[in-house]
Each structure stands twice: as C-alpha cells, then as structure tokens.
Design an enzyme around this catalytic site. Sequence first.
Site, PDB file in Angstrom:
ATOM      1  N   ARG B  67     -12.900 -16.783  -6.517  1.00 18.05           N
ATOM      2  CA  ARG B  67     -12.399 -15.435  -6.120  1.00 18.05           C
ATOM      3  C   ARG B  67     -13.349 -14.457  -5.450  1.00 18.05           C
ATOM      4  O   ARG B  67     -12.987 -14.030  -4.278  1.00 18.05           O
ATOM      5  CB  ARG B  67     -11.800 -14.678  -7.382  1.00 18.05           C
ATOM      6  CG  ARG B  67     -11.177 -13.651  -7.266  1.00 18.05           C
ATOM      7  CD  ARG B  67     -10.688 -12.939  -8.372  1.00 18.05           C
ATOM      8  NE  ARG B  67      -9.852 -13.940  -9.370  1.00 18.05           N
ATOM      9  CZ  ARG B  67      -8.975 -13.522  -9.884  1.00 18.05           C
ATOM     10  NH1 ARG B  67      -8.329 -12.283  -9.738  1.00 18.05           N
ATOM     11  NH2 ARG B  67      -8.464 -14.428 -10.682  1.00 18.05           N
ATOM     12  N   THR B  68     -14.312 -14.220  -5.991  1.00 16.25           N
ATOM     13  CA  THR B  68     -15.357 -13.211  -5.281  1.00 16.25           C
ATOM     14  C   THR B  68     -15.788 -13.744  -4.002  1.00 16.25           C
ATOM     15  O   THR B  68     -15.818 -12.945  -2.879  1.00 16.25           O
ATOM     16  CB  THR B  68     -16.610 -13.033  -6.203  1.00 16.25           C
ATOM     17  OG1 THR B  68     -16.117 -12.470  -7.472  1.00 16.25           O
ATOM     18  CG2 THR B  68     -17.322 -11.607  -5.615  1.00 16.25           C
ATOM     19  N   LYS B  95     -34.643 -27.245 -11.100  1.00 12.92           N
ATOM     20  CA  LYS B  95     -35.598 -28.388 -11.003  1.00 12.92           C
ATOM     21  C   LYS B  95     -36.733 -28.372 -10.054  1.00 12.92           C
ATOM     22  O   LYS B  95     -37.559 -29.354  -9.873  1.00 12.92           O
ATOM     23  CB  LYS B  95     -34.834 -29.880 -10.499  1.00 12.92           C
ATOM     24  CG  LYS B  95     -34.016 -30.583 -11.683  1.00 12.92           C
ATOM     25  CD  LYS B  95     -33.144 -31.511 -10.880  1.00 12.92           C
ATOM     26  CE  LYS B  95     -32.153 -32.114 -12.164  1.00 12.92           C
ATOM     27  NZ  LYS B  95     -31.008 -32.357 -11.860  1.00 12.92           N
ATOM     28  N   ARG B 117     -24.783 -13.987  -4.912  1.00 13.60           N
ATOM     29  CA  ARG B 117     -24.429 -13.935  -6.497  1.00 13.60           C
ATOM     30  C   ARG B 117     -25.430 -14.916  -6.996  1.00 13.60           C
ATOM     31  O   ARG B 117     -25.774 -15.980  -6.944  1.00 13.60           O
ATOM     32  CB  ARG B 117     -22.949 -14.482  -6.700  1.00 13.60           C
ATOM     33  CG  ARG B 117     -22.757 -14.779  -8.230  1.00 13.60           C
ATOM     34  CD  ARG B 117     -21.450 -14.720  -8.535  1.00 13.60           C
ATOM     35  NE  ARG B 117     -20.728 -13.502  -8.302  1.00 13.60           N
ATOM     36  CZ  ARG B 117     -19.487 -13.192  -9.028  1.00 13.60           C
ATOM     37  NH1 ARG B 117     -19.014 -14.004  -9.784  1.00 13.60           N
ATOM     38  NH2 ARG B 117     -18.847 -11.851  -8.943  1.00 13.60           N
ATOM     39  N   HIS B 147     -22.937  -5.064 -10.298  1.00 13.07           N
ATOM     40  CA  HIS B 147     -21.820  -5.809  -9.165  1.00 13.07           C
ATOM     41  C   HIS B 147     -21.364  -4.651  -8.371  1.00 13.07           C
ATOM     42  O   HIS B 147     -20.094  -4.238  -8.651  1.00 13.07           O
ATOM     43  CB  HIS B 147     -20.658  -6.684  -9.825  1.00 13.07           C
ATOM     44  CG  HIS B 147     -19.936  -7.299  -9.448  1.00 13.07           C
ATOM     45  ND1 HIS B 147     -19.801  -7.281  -7.735  1.00 13.07           N
ATOM     46  CD2 HIS B 147     -19.134  -8.173  -9.755  1.00 13.07           C
ATOM     47  CE1 HIS B 147     -18.928  -8.308  -7.731  1.00 13.07           C
ATOM     48  NE2 HIS B 147     -18.435  -8.798  -8.800  1.00 13.07           N
TER      49      HIS B 147
END
Lengths: 424, 326
Positions: B67-68, B95, B117, B147
Amino acid sequence: MRISIRGGHFIDPANKVDDTLDLHIADGRVVALGTAPDGFQSDREIDAEGLVVCPGFVDLCARLREPGAEHKGSIESETRAAVSGGITTVCVPPDTDPVIDDPSVVELIRRRQRLAGQAKVVMLGALTRQLGGEFLSEMGALMEAGCVGVSNAWVPVANPLVMRRALEYAATFDLTVFSVPYDPLLAPDGCAHEGETATRLGLPGVPRSAETTIVARDLALIEETGVRAHFCRLSAAHSVDLIERAIGHGLPVTADVCAHQLYLTDRDVGEFDSRFHLRPPLRTDIDRQRLLEGVRSGSITAVCSDHQPHDQDAKLHPFSDTEPGASTLETLLPLTLALRDHGLDLNSALERITCAPARILRIEAGTLGLGAAADVCLFEPDTEWVVESHALYSNGRNTPLDGRRVRGRVKQVLVDGRSVFEAG
Amino acid sequence: MSAPTLQTGADGRLRHLLTVEGLPRPRLEELLNTAESFLGVTQREVKKVPLLRGKTVVNLFFESSTRTRTTFELAAKRLSADVINLSVSTSATVKGESLLDTLRNLEAMHADIFVVRHGTSGAAHFIAQHCLPHVAVLNAGDGRHAHPTQALLDVFTIRRHKPNFDQIKVAIVGDILNSRVARSQIHALTILDTAEVRVVAPRTLLPVGIESLGVKVFTDLTQGLAGVDVIIMLRLQKERMRGALLPSEHEYYRQFGLTEARLQGAHPEAIVMHPGPINRGVEIDSSVADGARSVILEQVTNGIAIRMAAMSLIMGTRTQDGREVG
C-alpha cells in the site's frame, strides 16, 4: 636499572602519601621515597617537576579483543593504549573467544601479554562453562592458572540456583565473584535507556529493572551464603541504593562504575549517534548524579574504563544494529580527574583507579610503597587537550568523547621500572 | 529539544524528510499547502505534472508494504519521475550485506530520491548520513521511530475538516509503543499547536516517558474519547499477543475497540481516522470504519498529494507560491 624521579607531586593513596617527594627505583621496585638510600646511584633521572607521580592505574575491565576478535584490537595494541592512558594493569573479563574457562586460554593471553611488554594483564575466569549459565566452570583450575576472580561477564546466569551454587563454589577457592547485573529478558533487543530518548527515537529500551532485579537477586544470594562479590558497571540510581544498604548490613560487597557513565546521559544519543550506544546504556541525569554520589561516598569504590574497542564497521549501521561499547582506556585519567569538579580531591580521585580496584582484584598493584613494583604514572594534572578519535593508540576509534576538551594528560609511564610510554 | 539538522540545510530548506520532529511550523504548513495544490492534479483528466521529469525515484523497501509503496510510486509518477521499486529482503541483509553495502551498490542507479522503509529505527537517518550528497531521502517508515508522510497526510486530512488546530482535541488510540505513526502524528499535532493531544492505550502499549512528547495519557477509552474532535485508531499487530503485551484480541476489542456506542462520547462532529490496513473487529467495528464519521478512504487519497508535496519540496522544484504546477 636505577631510576630517580625527582621533584614531582607524589601521591600514593594506599599509603596516604601526598607530598613533593623523590621516588627511587631499583630492579623494577620502589626502594626509597624522599632521600635516596646510601650509595644509590641512579642510571636515569626523570625530572617530574609540575607533574603528579602516582601508581600506574588499575583498570577493572578492558576488552583487549584477543583471542577472538583481532580485527578490533590485539593484546599488543590495547595494552599499548592502556599505558598511554597511564594504566599499568588491566583486568580482562572472560568473554573472549574461546572463553576463559580453561587454563590454556589463560596461558595464551599471558604469553601474548609478555610478548607485548606493555600493561600487565590479569584475568577473570568464567563462572560457568562456556559462560553458558548452566554448568560450573573448573574454578579450581582457573584459580591455579592465575585467574583473580570469576564472572559470567554480560551473559546472564538466568537460573538463580546455578548462581547460588556458583557463588558457593567460588568461595571454596576464595575467589571473588564479579557480577555484571543485567537481565536481557527485561530488555528484548534493548539498546538505549528506557526513557524519553528511547521513546522519542523508537528504540527498544533497557529498563533500570534489567539491572536492579539482578543486583537484588544476587545480594539476596550473597546474604544467604556470605560469599564475597563485586558488582560491575552500575548504571541505575537504585542499584547504588541497594549496594549501600547491603554494605550497611555488613555484606562483603563492592561495586564499580565506568567513568563515562558519570558524565554522559541518554540525551547524548541525540539523533541515533551510535558512538553513544553503550552497555549498560547511558541513563538519565538522576542516575548519573546518584552514581557520582556513590563514588563520592565510597560505596562505589572503583572507577573503570570498560574499554570496548571496535572496528569501524561495528558502528556503521542504524543505531540498534551497531555493537555497544566505547574505546575508553585513554580517557580514564581525565574523566577520573574531573571528579575534582564533583567534590573529590585529587588524592581520593586517584584512589578510585589505583589501590581501590587493586584491592577488589586482591592483587599487589596500585601502590608505590617500599618494595612495590615500580608501576608508575607521571601526568600533567591540569593540561587541557582535545580528544581526537584518530589520534588514539587503541585500534578502536569509537570514542563518545571525540572532539571534547578534557583535562589531565599522561606524560610518562613505567612498568616494573621500565619506561613503556613517553608522550612526544 | 534538539532540532534535527540532517534534514534541513543551512538555508532552512528541506533536504530530506526523515522525521516530523523539529520541523518548523512554516515548513510543515508549506508541505500541507503544497499538497493542497496537488490535490487538484489528482482529480484532473491528465494526472501528471512535469516537476520531477528526468529524475529517478528509488523505492527502497526493506519491509514489505504494498500500500505505502504504491502511493509513493503513484506520487512519483504523477510528478513525471522514473520509478524503480526495490524490495530488499532483510534476510539477505542479515546474511552479511550491511545497509551501507546495499547503499553503495544502489548508488550506481544514480537515484535522486530514495524512498526508504526499514524495520530498524534510525535507518532513514543512517541512509541520509551516508548517501551521496545530491540524493534526497524520504522516510517511508523506520522501525518504531517515524513515518512522516503518514502523519502529514493525517494532519492534512484533519485540517480539511477542522481547520483550527488550537481548538480541537485529538485522541490517538492503540499500540503507541510500537507505532512510528503515532510518534510522528504527535509531533505534527504539537507543532500545529493542537489544543489537546491524547494517547489512549493499555499500560503495556504505552512507552515510558511518552508524556514528554506533550500528550495526555489515558488508559480508559471512554474517558480518553470524551469530547474529542478527532479519533485516530492505530492498527493492532497480532504479534502483540505473543509478547505478553495483551491477553487476546477479544479482550482488546472489548476494552479498546471503537464501536458506535463508544463513539457517542466524542464530540458530535468528531471524525474517525485510521492509517490502515484495518483490523475490523479488533481495533474498530465495521459500522464505524464504514460509517458517516469515517474519513479513512479520504486519507488514502490525500496520501498521494502529500507524497507528491514531500518529493517536490525535497527536490527543491516547487515554485514560490506552490500553485504553478503545470
């Protein structure tokens, strides 16, 4: 080699000497104070006018990173950094890799130290095998190999019964148990003091209770067993209360604090500055003031560096992914001298990094009485200088004090009467 | 209060958008006003302006969020930028490849904006500190920290319904502890001098010292909602049951879920907001989420305009009055 150190301000807190006195050294030991013995001919004269002459410092906790993390530092590099900061004996906690739970590791570290020929190194053995918190280590063998105490370092002994038995077993060999009070279960992923800064930055917090619950638990076990113990790296105000109450009840306990904890707070983390990612975390001004008060009153007997050098990469991540710890050997003296601004005189301040830690470790160090090893630090007590990370002797450049102006600079250091450091 | 300097240059202009905290009020209002002018664009036949033509926006998502990411992509495309979407699985970075290594590799793409993000608080700050100087970083959510575009679109939405912040009470309800949205909303609302900002949650979901951000704390929903003009419900993650933060969804709904009955205690013209995605029957009842007071879908629309505003402002291509947009 016979050395006379002349005209210095001689301070030996262990013997309560604080005067302008000459110090005479022969064959690595102190042979006289004031007037030289009859027939003493020095091979070398050191002019100490304007300098403080005192015992080399004893650091209760310094990671040398060898064996196991040689990309961060070596016994050679870090013992050199130690003497450049006036420290002539460092105590290494057992969380090396391999862990100090076997005499062979003790021997390895000792051999590397001898090769380096800088600061002396004493070691704490592991309290439990592999620091696993489950089975007792072979403390008898560790003691025979020369360990001065036992500890589980930052690894918690989650099971209180194991802790109780470890305390009792250690007492069998008259070994002091060094407890690093920390319960990670109360601080999942914790990387900053649980408080306003962590809340603002959204960082997982470390509550004070992660420390105080273990202090309280271990004190209860100590009360029951009568075993001698030392509490390491206090950070929370209430821990000092608990220790003071225990001392008041006559329990055989001592405690220390790392020097930077007395001056920095969680606010210094600012906007995710990873140099201030420390363990224990920096706490609030209330905690800091209480720790200072503890150092003043003597309930916190010793101040240490808690040196944790890192490679550059270790701090080059988002804050919580960085490794905690700071490179602090070379700022122990100025931070201890700053206690002069907090109600301690020079003599008492130096006591916190000389004879007090030596007594906790029960080693012959931190004093310059007749016959003592000539581990000597000469320093300028009031010279100001700016800490520059790139100028550190340590391989770890991770100092939270980078760019700060501090007071008190090491001039020359002797270990067993041998000059191992002279400032340029 | 330490003013973040990483995101504002010496001239006070936005170089990055990392957090709402410390934004001067005129900067924040400039963002809202610019978004207002873009709102028209999204409703036109041709939904494009050429402000970022020739620029490359890289959506760098270390945490999945369709969505974002989609709203950022749409915003960038409406500004005529080229968009690259990169989902970097954190397992790959765990890793061995550090965030810094990932960043160095991405520099070869010659991005102009990184929309980031990441699951770790401070990740956007870290990238802004270490990326090439011409690159602007737009924080699309970092850990529990911030945010900013979500908070901006929320205050933007509020402003369209309740233009006088100094006369309204806002309640933020739910998982404040783990919410980057809540933190940014609190900053945005306090910068706009909101009369009262409340947080409502069980004690386990309230971070220590939250009062220091200038909010009133309530642990009772009825009291917390009394007389408020705006209710912002936060999403409750199911993981919270495992961490011993809550006993069950059912209990949470009973104590902290927003129902028609609970809504009665708020101001009669109160609006209901939610950053989405919604857990119906957990933090909010369907009849409220779809009801007349809900502005939840409006928030989504406004999100595109806010993200267009943020991108154009950090690229410095906005014209003086913020209106001349092609």
